[in-house]
Design a protein around this motif. Structure first.
Motif, PDB file in Angstrom:
ATOM      1  N   VAL A 124       0.555 -22.444  16.686  1.00  0.00           N
ATOM      2  CA  VAL A 124       0.042 -23.798  16.486  1.00  0.00           C
ATOM      3  C   VAL A 124      -1.416 -23.872  16.941  1.00  0.00           C
ATOM      4  N   GLY A 125      -1.711 -23.305  18.112  1.00  0.00           N
ATOM      5  CA  GLY A 125      -3.083 -23.294  18.592  1.00  0.00           C
ATOM      6  C   GLY A 125      -4.004 -22.506  17.685  1.00  0.00           C
ATOM      7  N   ILE A 126      -3.527 -21.368  17.219  1.00  0.00           N
ATOM      8  CA  ILE A 126      -4.341 -20.510  16.345  1.00  0.00           C
ATOM      9  C   ILE A 126      -4.670 -21.230  15.046  1.00  0.00           C
ATOM     10  N   MET A 127      -3.655 -21.872  14.433  1.00  0.00           N
ATOM     11  CA  MET A 127      -3.898 -22.582  13.180  1.00  0.00           C
ATOM     12  C   MET A 127      -4.796 -23.797  13.380  1.00  0.00           C
ATOM     13  N   LEU A 128      -4.653 -24.489  14.500  1.00  0.00           N
ATOM     14  CA  LEU A 128      -5.543 -25.616  14.776  1.00  0.00           C
ATOM     15  C   LEU A 128      -6.995 -25.153  14.845  1.00  0.00           C
ATOM     16  N   ALA A 129      -7.226 -24.038  15.525  1.00  0.00           N
ATOM     17  CA  ALA A 129      -8.584 -23.514  15.639  1.00  0.00           C
ATOM     18  C   ALA A 129      -9.133 -23.089  14.278  1.00  0.00           C
ATOM     19  N   LYS A 130      -8.312 -22.423  13.486  1.00  0.00           N
ATOM     20  CA  LYS A 130      -8.751 -21.935  12.178  1.00  0.00           C
ATOM     21  C   LYS A 130      -9.063 -23.089  11.234  1.00  0.00           C
ATOM     22  N   ARG A 131      -8.255 -24.135  11.253  1.00  0.00           N
ATOM     23  CA  ARG A 131      -8.390 -25.234  10.307  1.00  0.00           C
ATOM     24  C   ARG A 131      -9.417 -26.283  10.748  1.00  0.00           C
ATOM     25  N   ASN A 132      -9.821 -26.254  12.029  1.00  0.00           N
ATOM     26  CA  ASN A 132     -10.709 -27.297  12.542  1.00  0.00           C
ATOM     27  C   ASN A 132     -11.866 -26.706  13.357  1.00  0.00           C
ATOM     28  N   PRO A 133     -12.667 -25.847  12.741  1.00  0.00           N
ATOM     29  CA  PRO A 133     -13.732 -25.172  13.498  1.00  0.00           C
ATOM     30  C   PRO A 133     -14.819 -26.112  13.997  1.00  0.00           C
ATOM     31  N   SER A 134     -15.028 -27.237  13.336  1.00  0.00           N
ATOM     32  CA  SER A 134     -16.083 -28.151  13.778  1.00  0.00           C
ATOM     33  C   SER A 134     -15.631 -29.024  14.946  1.00  0.00           C
ATOM     34  N   GLN A 135     -14.326 -29.179  15.123  1.00  0.00           N
ATOM     35  CA  GLN A 135     -13.811 -30.020  16.199  1.00  0.00           C
ATOM     36  C   GLN A 135     -13.391 -29.206  17.417  1.00  0.00           C
ATOM     37  N   ILE A 136     -12.842 -28.026  17.176  1.00  0.00           N
ATOM     38  CA  ILE A 136     -12.291 -27.216  18.262  1.00  0.00           C
ATOM     39  C   ILE A 136     -13.266 -26.088  18.586  1.00  0.00           C
ATOM     40  N   HIS A 137     -13.722 -26.068  19.826  1.00  0.00           N
ATOM     41  CA  HIS A 137     -14.744 -25.122  20.260  1.00  0.00           C
ATOM     42  C   HIS A 137     -14.155 -23.902  20.950  1.00  0.00           C
ATOM     43  N   ALA A 138     -12.985 -24.067  21.590  1.00  0.00           N
ATOM     44  CA  ALA A 138     -12.387 -22.970  22.343  1.00  0.00           C
ATOM     45  C   ALA A 138     -10.872 -23.076  22.294  1.00  0.00           C
ATOM     46  N   LEU A 139     -10.220 -21.928  22.401  1.00  0.00           N
ATOM     47  CA  LEU A 139      -8.759 -21.841  22.365  1.00  0.00           C
ATOM     48  C   LEU A 139      -8.285 -20.994  23.532  1.00  0.00           C
ATOM     49  N   MET A 140      -7.336 -21.523  24.290  1.00  0.00           N
ATOM     50  CA  MET A 140      -6.722 -20.777  25.382  1.00  0.00           C
ATOM     51  C   MET A 140      -5.232 -20.638  25.103  1.00  0.00           C
ATOM     52  N   LEU A 141      -4.738 -19.405  25.159  1.00  0.00           N
ATOM     53  CA  LEU A 141      -3.319 -19.132  24.967  1.00  0.00           C
ATOM     54  C   LEU A 141      -2.742 -18.659  26.290  1.00  0.00           C
ATOM     55  N   THR A 142      -1.832 -19.443  26.860  1.00  0.00           N
ATOM     56  CA  THR A 142      -1.201 -19.052  28.116  1.00  0.00           C
ATOM     57  C   THR A 142       0.156 -18.423  27.813  1.00  0.00           C
ATOM     58  N   SER A 143       0.350 -17.197  28.297  1.00  0.00           N
ATOM     59  CA  SER A 143       1.597 -16.443  28.097  1.00  0.00           C
ATOM     60  C   SER A 143       2.024 -16.393  26.635  1.00  0.00           C
ATOM     61  N   PRO A 144       1.116 -16.024  25.719  1.00  0.00           N
ATOM     62  CA  PRO A 144       1.492 -15.983  24.304  1.00  0.00           C
ATOM     63  C   PRO A 144       2.356 -14.768  24.006  1.00  0.00           C
ATOM     64  N   PRO A 145       2.917 -14.682  22.784  1.00  0.00           N
ATOM     65  CA  PRO A 145       3.613 -13.457  22.388  1.00  0.00           C
ATOM     66  C   PRO A 145       2.661 -12.258  22.455  1.00  0.00           C
ATOM     67  N   THR A 146       3.214 -11.073  22.530  1.00  0.00           N
ATOM     68  CA  THR A 146       2.374  -9.880  22.483  1.00  0.00           C
ATOM     69  C   THR A 146       1.659  -9.827  21.134  1.00  0.00           C
ATOM     70  N   TYR A 147       0.611  -9.029  21.068  1.00  0.00           N
ATOM     71  CA  TYR A 147      -0.134  -8.931  19.809  1.00  0.00           C
ATOM     72  C   TYR A 147       0.765  -8.411  18.689  1.00  0.00           C
ATOM     73  N   LYS A 148       1.627  -7.477  19.021  1.00  0.00           N
ATOM     74  CA  LYS A 148       2.548  -6.946  18.011  1.00  0.00           C
ATOM     75  C   LYS A 148       3.484  -8.030  17.498  1.00  0.00           C
TER      76      LYS A 148
END
Length: 382
Positions: A210-234
């Protein structure tokens, strides 16, 4: 447990994956024969799965926030409402900016989904941030029942995952956050405001998409994204097979076995037991406030988003394209006690704009270590 055929073994493996996130193996411990039978009967409910993925239609936004303070919430935090599409009562927690920070860039906090969870998950962070900018913690669609939010009824209104949750937050941004911030800045600005930047989104755990898609879809509004304890990259770049998602979802939606699982897992003692095993560091076990809050939110109408999340619907595809395309600053935060931190190293090696951080805690850092999370937020300039 020993199962009777190859198919049951495959489903068992999928079931264990859910259990690691959500404790459903409790059924196996209590009655393995019934659980095995449930695995074989979920195919009779396949229509439920397609309903969960149905489009929710066009987005319409109506701004009508009406703050109301509920018992148990600190006086600085209010519950407010807004509308989005067919949902007339979506809720969010709001903390007004501290004096002198009225023009500061807002923070949007995305709560995890699970039994008894909603935006209350962020209350400790909101309370610990004393010199705070405006802070919003929306209840994702279907969550926040105790706050007065509308329940999600999959048989009447289908949702896309995670898109529909993203759109719900975007509705809040457009209807409430942006107008309120612009009005505050332009009416009360002394020329030292933060109009040049954008917002911070903080997403917890498996709600990273959800955070990743918000950042991708709203680059002019969202300046930074923090993911706490997200899934592993895999995990976040590897889709879960459709067949596995279907089996998982239909089991959780089963009126017999799914209902039995939730009835057991919504018990306060069971929540405490599994929270301490999977979510909290041994040195910081879950507290009574955690149990009180989950007990308030754990109810029949709040089960549907949990069913969707725990079935794995947010991981139906890879989010690597969005991760590699977003231009915002990205911080990935792990608890020092979290064994999955090693699996998050690839965020740093694969993404140019990513910084890896660690603080004390295990899997629910904003609740275990709110002061540490607040310091990280301040380090990002908020």
């Amino acid at each position: 447990q020993q199962f009777c055929d190859k198919e049951a073994t495959m489903i068992w493996n999928a079931f264990c994956r859910i259990a690691n996130n959500y404790y459903l193996f409790l059924l196996v411990l209590i009655h393995p024969q019934s659980t095995c039978y449930a695995f074989k009967t979920v195919k009779t409910c396949t229509h439920n799965f397609s309903l969960a993925l149905k489009s929710s239609g066009n987005t319409s936004i109506t701004a009508n926030p009406s703050p109301s303070t509920r018992e148990g919430l600190e006086s600085q935090i209010s519950i407010e409402r807004y509308e989005h599409n067919t949902f007339k009562n979506l809720t969010y927690l709001y903390k007004k900016p501290a004096p002198g920070r009225e023009n500061a860039k807002p923070i949007i906090l995305i709560h995890p989904v699970g039994i008894g969870l909603s935006s209350w998950f962020w209350k400790k962070v909101m309370n610990d941030y004393h010199d705070n900018p405006p802070i919003y913690a929306p209840d994702l669609i279907g969550c926040g029942i105790h706050h007065g939010a509308d329940a999600w009824k999959p048989d009447e209104c289908g949702l896309f995952f995670p898109l529909s949750w993203v759109e719900g937050v975007e509705a809040l941004l457009e209807a409430v956050v942006m107008p309120r911030w612009r009005e505050t800045f332009f009416v009360g600005s002394n020329g030292n405001g933060d109009v040049g930047g954008g917002f911070l989104v903080v997403a917890q755990g498996g709600l990273a998409p959800v955070g990743i898609m918000l950042a991708k879809r709203n680059p002019s509004q969202i300046h930074a994204l923090m993911l706490t304890s997200p899934p592993t990259y895999k995990d976040i770049t590897t889709p879960i097979p459709q067949s596995e998602l279907e089996r998982n979802y239909n089991f959780l939606r089963s009126p017999i076995f799914g209902n039995l699982a939730f009835s057991l897992l919504e018990n306060r003692s069971v929540i405490k037991f599994f929270s301490n095993i999977f979510l909290f560091a041994k040195s910081r076990p879950c507290d009574e406030q955690w149990l009180d809050e989950t007990e308030k939110e754990a109810c029949m109408p709040a089960r549907t988003p949990v069913q969707a999340f725990n079935a794995g619907l947010l991981q139906h595809r890879s989010f690597e394209p969005e991760l590699k395309e977003i231009t915002q600053t990205l911080w990935v935060i792990s608890g020092f006690g979290d064994s999955r931190a090693l699996g998050r190293q690839k965020y740093g090696s694969e993404l140019n704009n990513c910084c890896l951080k660690g603080i004390d805690g295990l899997n629910v850092l904003p609740w275990e270590n709110p002061a540490g999370v607040v310091e990280l937020i301040k380090d990002l300039g908020y």
